[in-house]
Design an enzyme around this catalytic site. Structure first.
Site, PDB file in Angstrom:
ATOM      1  N   TYR A  39      30.615  31.400  55.508  1.00  0.00           N
ATOM      2  CA  TYR A  39      31.930  30.594  54.902  1.00  0.00           C
ATOM      3  C   TYR A  39      32.477  29.636  55.836  1.00  0.00           C
ATOM      4  CZ  TYR A  39      32.427  34.909  51.881  1.00  0.00           C
ATOM      5  OH  TYR A  39      32.077  35.790  51.233  1.00  0.00           O
TER       6      TYR A  39
ATOM      7  N   ASN B 167      42.655  37.385  51.600  1.00  0.00           N
ATOM      8  CA  ASN B 167      43.667  37.891  50.873  1.00  0.00           C
ATOM      9  C   ASN B 167      44.513  38.940  51.548  1.00  0.00           C
ATOM     10  OD1 ASN B 167      42.340  36.560  48.679  1.00  0.00           O
ATOM     11  ND2 ASN B 167      41.764  38.131  47.305  1.00  0.00           N
TER      12      ASN B 167
ATOM     13  N   PHE C  32      39.458  38.751  55.802  1.00  0.00           N
ATOM     14  CA  PHE C  32      39.149  37.723  54.561  1.00  0.00           C
ATOM     15  C   PHE C  32      40.501  37.492  54.174  1.00  0.00           C
ATOM     16  CE2 PHE C  32      34.992  39.886  54.763  1.00  0.00           C
ATOM     17  CZ  PHE C  32      34.126  38.956  54.617  1.00  0.00           C
TER      18      PHE C  32
ATOM     19  N   HIS D  90      37.774  26.565  51.972  1.00  0.00           N
ATOM     20  CA  HIS D  90      38.671  27.776  52.339  1.00  0.00           C
ATOM     21  C   HIS D  90      38.856  27.845  53.924  1.00  0.00           C
ATOM     22  CE1 HIS D  90      41.479  29.811  49.735  1.00  0.00           C
ATOM     23  NE2 HIS D  90      40.818  31.100  49.722  1.00  0.00           N
TER      24      HIS D  90
ATOM     25  N   ASN E 241      46.290  32.905  48.215  1.00  0.00           N
ATOM     26  CA  ASN E 241      46.368  34.138  48.502  1.00  0.00           C
ATOM     27  C   ASN E 241      46.427  34.515  49.920  1.00  0.00           C
ATOM     28  OD1 ASN E 241      46.019  34.944  46.007  1.00  0.00           O
ATOM     29  ND2 ASN E 241      43.841  35.029  45.897  1.00  0.00           N
TER      30      ASN E 241
END
EC number: 3.1.1.29
Length: 211
Positions: free
Chosen positions: A17, A81, A79, A22, A127
């Site tokens: 990632y 969320n 992560f 993000h 989120n």
């Protein structure tokens, strides 16, 4: 020297990632740590041994006369969320309030190349912000919103987990140091001055591909 604020970069852990939209918050936080090294306030690992976050303390010359203040920089490893759990843990450790939290995050509702700075407000469907709001019990933390643009006719969840395109990379390279300047301005001169500086920045992005 006591920690005066917690600066949180939002993103997802792991190399998969690292270059995604993000993870814009992680990118800016890394650049802030490098700026601190250049200015003589080298980061030092803290809260070691935890699996839910990475944290360092660093010093920045943002006080009158160029004196240094100390900050904690946090990357949640939960992560996106569940980011709020890591922020809550750091807040409790340093015995600070939600108003002492400064969050760096990607923003769909701004085009790539634009930023905005504000205290409080809604989550805009993010989120990570939603989780922080829930865990802190307050929306009154500062947010540096890093534009990534909203795709037309595409799934947003997939879009934010894609790497920046090659033609977007030069814009990202302009935004990151400008975002660090905005963070410095906030802690040196306050919200309104930093808002003007951040809001006045504009790097022209390439056009979004058509679906």
């Amino acid at each position: 020297m006591a920690v005066s604020a917690i600066i949180v970069g939002l993103g997802n852990p792991g190399p998969r990632y690292a270059a995604t939209r993000h993870n814009f918050g992680f990118m800016v936080l890394d650049a802030l740590m490098e700026r601190a090294r250049q200015l003589g306030g080298a980061p030092k690992a803290t809260l070691t041994g935890r699996k839910d976050l990475e944290a360092v303390t660093l010093s920045l010359p943002v006080l009158p006369g160029g004196a240094f203040a100390q900050f904690a920089c946090v990357k949640p490893l939960t992560f996106m969320n569940l980011s709020g759990r890591a922020v809550r843990a750091a807040l409790d450790f340093y015995k600070l309030a939600p108003t002492d939290v400064f969050v760096l995050h990607d923003e769909l509702d701004l085009p790539l190349g634009r930023m905005r700075l504000k205290r409080g407000g809604g989550n805009a469907g993010h989120n990570g912000l939603k989780s922080i709001n829930q865990e802190l019990g307050s929306p009154e933390f500062v947010r540096l919103r890093l534009g990534i643009g909203r795709p037309e006719g595409r799934d947003v969840a997939g879009y934010v987990l894609e790497a920046f395109r090659g033609d977007e990379t030069p814009v990202v390279r302009q935004v990151v140091p400008a975002a660090v300047d905005g963070i410095m301005a906030f802690f040196e001169d306050g919200l309104e001055t930093a808002q003007r500086r951040v809001g006045g920045f504009d790097a022209v992005p390439p056009p979004l591909p058509q679906p």
